[in-house]
Design a protein around this motif. Structure first.
Motif, PDB file in Angstrom:
ATOM      1  N   THR A 189       3.614 -11.572   6.279  1.00  0.00           N
ATOM      2  CA  THR A 189       3.682 -10.636   7.321  1.00  0.00           C
ATOM      3  C   THR A 189       2.251 -10.105   8.521  1.00  0.00           C
ATOM      4  N   ASP A 190       2.737  -9.755   9.570  1.00  0.00           N
ATOM      5  CA  ASP A 190       1.709  -9.329  10.142  1.00  0.00           C
ATOM      6  C   ASP A 190       0.884  -8.311   9.877  1.00  0.00           C
ATOM      7  N   TYR A 191      -0.222  -8.193  10.126  1.00  0.00           N
ATOM      8  CA  TYR A 191      -1.388  -7.295   9.426  1.00  0.00           C
ATOM      9  C   TYR A 191      -1.388  -5.935   9.776  1.00  0.00           C
ATOM     10  N   ARG A 192      -1.235  -5.768  10.876  1.00  0.00           N
ATOM     11  CA  ARG A 192      -1.016  -4.144  11.207  1.00  0.00           C
ATOM     12  C   ARG A 192       0.226  -3.968  10.574  1.00  0.00           C
ATOM     13  N   LYS A 193       0.992  -4.232   9.798  1.00  0.00           N
ATOM     14  CA  LYS A 193       2.262  -3.497   9.556  1.00  0.00           C
ATOM     15  C   LYS A 193       1.682  -3.163   8.258  1.00  0.00           C
ATOM     16  N   ILE A 194       1.350  -4.421   7.960  1.00  0.00           N
ATOM     17  CA  ILE A 194       0.538  -4.026   6.521  1.00  0.00           C
ATOM     18  C   ILE A 194       0.017  -2.788   6.167  1.00  0.00           C
ATOM     19  N   ILE A 195      -1.235  -2.327   7.919  1.00  0.00           N
ATOM     20  CA  ILE A 195      -2.111  -1.632   7.245  1.00  0.00           C
ATOM     21  C   ILE A 195      -1.708  -0.253   7.747  1.00  0.00           C
ATOM     22  N   LYS A 196      -0.301   0.169   8.079  1.00  0.00           N
ATOM     23  CA  LYS A 196       0.305   0.603   8.171  1.00  0.00           C
ATOM     24  C   LYS A 196       1.282   1.606   7.199  1.00  0.00           C
ATOM     25  N   ALA A 197       1.819  -0.002   6.188  1.00  0.00           N
ATOM     26  CA  ALA A 197       1.924   0.783   5.572  1.00  0.00           C
ATOM     27  C   ALA A 197       0.875   1.235   4.505  1.00  0.00           C
ATOM     28  N   LEU A 198       0.113   0.581   4.354  1.00  0.00           N
ATOM     29  CA  LEU A 198      -1.613   1.214   3.701  1.00  0.00           C
ATOM     30  C   LEU A 198      -1.194   2.760   3.352  1.00  0.00           C
ATOM     31  N   GLU A 199      -1.368   3.350   5.091  1.00  0.00           N
ATOM     32  CA  GLU A 199      -2.215   4.326   5.703  1.00  0.00           C
ATOM     33  C   GLU A 199      -0.484   5.270   5.340  1.00  0.00           C
ATOM     34  N   SER A 241       7.689   7.990   1.035  1.00  0.00           N
ATOM     35  CA  SER A 241       6.978   6.870   1.264  1.00  0.00           C
ATOM     36  C   SER A 241       7.355   5.519   0.658  1.00  0.00           C
ATOM     37  N   ALA A 242       8.372   5.715   0.048  1.00  0.00           N
ATOM     38  CA  ALA A 242       8.727   4.589  -0.634  1.00  0.00           C
ATOM     39  C   ALA A 242       9.384   3.653   0.702  1.00  0.00           C
ATOM     40  N   MET A 243      10.398   4.457   1.208  1.00  0.00           N
ATOM     41  CA  MET A 243      11.467   4.239   2.355  1.00  0.00           C
ATOM     42  C   MET A 243      10.371   4.359   3.458  1.00  0.00           C
ATOM     43  N   MET A 244       9.597   5.088   3.685  1.00  0.00           N
ATOM     44  CA  MET A 244       8.622   4.705   4.993  1.00  0.00           C
ATOM     45  C   MET A 244       8.036   2.909   4.976  1.00  0.00           C
ATOM     46  N   ILE A 245       7.425   3.302   3.710  1.00  0.00           N
ATOM     47  CA  ILE A 245       6.619   2.224   4.010  1.00  0.00           C
ATOM     48  C   ILE A 245       7.861   0.642   3.870  1.00  0.00           C
ATOM     49  N   GLY A 246       8.897   0.142   3.147  1.00  0.00           N
ATOM     50  CA  GLY A 246       9.991  -0.229   3.413  1.00  0.00           C
ATOM     51  C   GLY A 246      10.545  -0.710   4.329  1.00  0.00           C
ATOM     52  N   LEU A 284      -5.146   3.208 -12.545  1.00  0.00           N
ATOM     53  CA  LEU A 284      -3.709   3.191 -12.338  1.00  0.00           C
ATOM     54  C   LEU A 284      -3.596   3.585 -10.511  1.00  0.00           C
ATOM     55  N   LEU A 285      -3.554   4.605 -10.245  1.00  0.00           N
ATOM     56  CA  LEU A 285      -3.981   5.639  -8.260  1.00  0.00           C
ATOM     57  C   LEU A 285      -4.683   3.893  -7.831  1.00  0.00           C
ATOM     58  N   ASN A 286      -6.109   3.799  -8.616  1.00  0.00           N
ATOM     59  CA  ASN A 286      -6.500   2.693  -8.029  1.00  0.00           C
ATOM     60  C   ASN A 286      -6.488   0.915  -7.972  1.00  0.00           C
ATOM     61  N   TYR A 287      -5.588   0.950  -9.369  1.00  0.00           N
ATOM     62  CA  TYR A 287      -5.081   0.302  -8.729  1.00  0.00           C
ATOM     63  C   TYR A 287      -3.129  -0.394  -8.142  1.00  0.00           C
ATOM     64  N   ALA A 288      -3.310   0.515  -7.726  1.00  0.00           N
ATOM     65  CA  ALA A 288      -2.165   0.667  -6.404  1.00  0.00           C
ATOM     66  C   ALA A 288      -2.135  -0.286  -5.740  1.00  0.00           C
ATOM     67  N   PHE A 289      -3.966   0.176  -5.121  1.00  0.00           N
ATOM     68  CA  PHE A 289      -4.095  -0.102  -4.004  1.00  0.00           C
ATOM     69  C   PHE A 289      -4.805  -1.480  -4.089  1.00  0.00           C
ATOM     70  N   GLU A 290      -6.148  -1.614  -4.940  1.00  0.00           N
ATOM     71  CA  GLU A 290      -5.390  -3.661  -5.242  1.00  0.00           C
ATOM     72  C   GLU A 290      -4.990  -3.832  -5.341  1.00  0.00           C
ATOM     73  N   THR A 291      -3.269  -3.638  -5.561  1.00  0.00           N
ATOM     74  CA  THR A 291      -2.471  -4.143  -6.086  1.00  0.00           C
ATOM     75  C   THR A 291      -1.698  -4.819  -4.240  1.00  0.00           C
ATOM     76  N   ALA A 292      -1.430  -3.149  -3.495  1.00  0.00           N
ATOM     77  CA  ALA A 292      -1.288  -3.064  -2.723  1.00  0.00           C
ATOM     78  C   ALA A 292      -1.734  -4.364  -1.153  1.00  0.00           C
ATOM     79  N   LEU A 293      -3.050  -4.753  -1.888  1.00  0.00           N
ATOM     80  CA  LEU A 293      -3.906  -5.405  -0.875  1.00  0.00           C
ATOM     81  C   LEU A 293      -3.582  -6.404  -0.907  1.00  0.00           C
TER      82      LEU A 293
END
Ligand code: GRG
Length: 299
Positions: free
Chosen positions: A134-144, A192-197, A118-127
């Motif tokens: 959406t601007d890829y820089r926002k997505i990278i920040k959300a992943l961080e 994490s949840a609120m900051m990613i949003g 589930l942990l690994n699949y979370a990152f596969e999914t978020a990618l």
């Protein structure tokens, strides 16, 4: 606003999003997909993905293809943490979300692997958010944010101190250590949840900090309420065993300050969380109502 009715609707929307990202149960390894899907489909309040989407809306976000993979991902990380927390080496619990825990149904080895998966699949999914507009820089920040808040400076770090605090040969934790555990173990995933949003919707650094502080206070209130419910609720209402802290001989916020003071502190933290959110230039009435509900919840 009837917050419960609204929440039911949003839980259903979130479950549809989640289902669309769950792995197909196929191949020689299909047991792992079944165990992952079992633990996710066992229910739960889906608070983290809902908080994420509502914070996204607060900042005017509207790209479902960016926010939805992250909503599914955060619930996968949260669920992995519950699956591992229930293992015999940790809390050794048989019930969660009103159902048998994953390791009870699928065995210990699959319980460990389902959490890892589930942990690994979370990152596969978020990618998958990179397929959005959406601007890829926002997505990278959300992943961080997602990686950091779940890791050794976030949820895992908090769990480590929590596990060590239960060690009878070591000194019992004081209030400051308990607050450290709560901030990392519980608040970090809400932050994490609120900051990613916020980040995906384009919030600036100052607004992001305000969201982080508000989410931290919400998490602290939520965790103290969790400790209170462990003493005052029932297994039927909670869907998991009560008095688990006592069973594990655990020092909690409630054992340290008493139930009355704990209830007062829940109010204080939640009022602070709402006050901080209201400092932002936008409003989302449902988000404020949801925060109040989370704190006064009975399960
Ligand atoms: C195993 C790395 C690792 C971490 C475990 C999440 C956690 C850390 C332990 C679970 C026990 C616990 C009391 C965690 C604090 C956060 C919390 C109150 C989780 C329960 O969240 P809810 O109420 O659960 O949102 P549902 O089932 O509704 O999703």
């Amino acid at each position: 606003m009837d917050v419960l009715q609204e929440l039911e609707k949003k839980i259903e929307e979130t479950e549809n999003v989640l289902s669309s990202y769950l792995p197909k149960e196929e191949g020689y390894q299909k047991t792992i997909m079944e165990a992952m899907n079992y633990s996710i489909n066992a229910g739960g309040k889906r608070l983290r993905p809902i908080l994420m989407r509502e914070t996204y809306r607060l900042f005017g976000g509207s790209d479902s293809a960016a926010i939805e993979p992250f909503m599914a991902a955060i619930e996968m990380i949260h669920t992995y943490s519950l699956v591992h927390d229930d293992l015999p080496a940790m809390d050794n619990d048989e019930y969660r979300r009103g159902k048998k825990t994953t390791h009870i149904v699928y065995g210990h080895a699959m319980g460990i692997l389902a959490g890892d998966a589930l942990l690994n699949y979370a990152f596969e999914t978020a990618l998958e958010a990179f397929h959005s507009e959406t601007d890829y820089r926002k997505i990278i920040k959300a992943l961080e944010i997602m990686a950091g808040k779940a890791g050794i400076y976030g949820m895992i770090g908090g769990q480590v101190v929590d596990v060590e605090s239960e060690d009878e040969t070591k000194e019992k934790p004081d209030l400051s250590k308990i607050e450290f555990i709560h901030r990392l173990k519980t608040s970090a995933m809400i932050e994490s949840a609120m900051m990613i949003g916020a980040v995906l919707a384009g919030a600036d650094e100052e607004a992001l900090k305000t969201v982080e502080i508000s989410a931290r206070q919400l998490g602290l209130a939520f965790q103290i309420q969790d400790d209170i419910l462990d003493v005052t609720s029932t297994m039927e209402e909670l869907g998991k065993p009560i008095h688990s802290d006592e069973k594990n001989n655990k020092t909690t916020y409630v054992t340290l300050v008493g139930i009355e003071k704990a209830a007062v502190d829940v109010e204080c933290y939640s009022n602070e969380a709402i006050k901080n959110l209201e400092k932002l230039e936008f409003t989302n009435e449902f988000l404020v109502e949801l925060m109040k509900y989370m704190i006064h919840r009975r399960k």
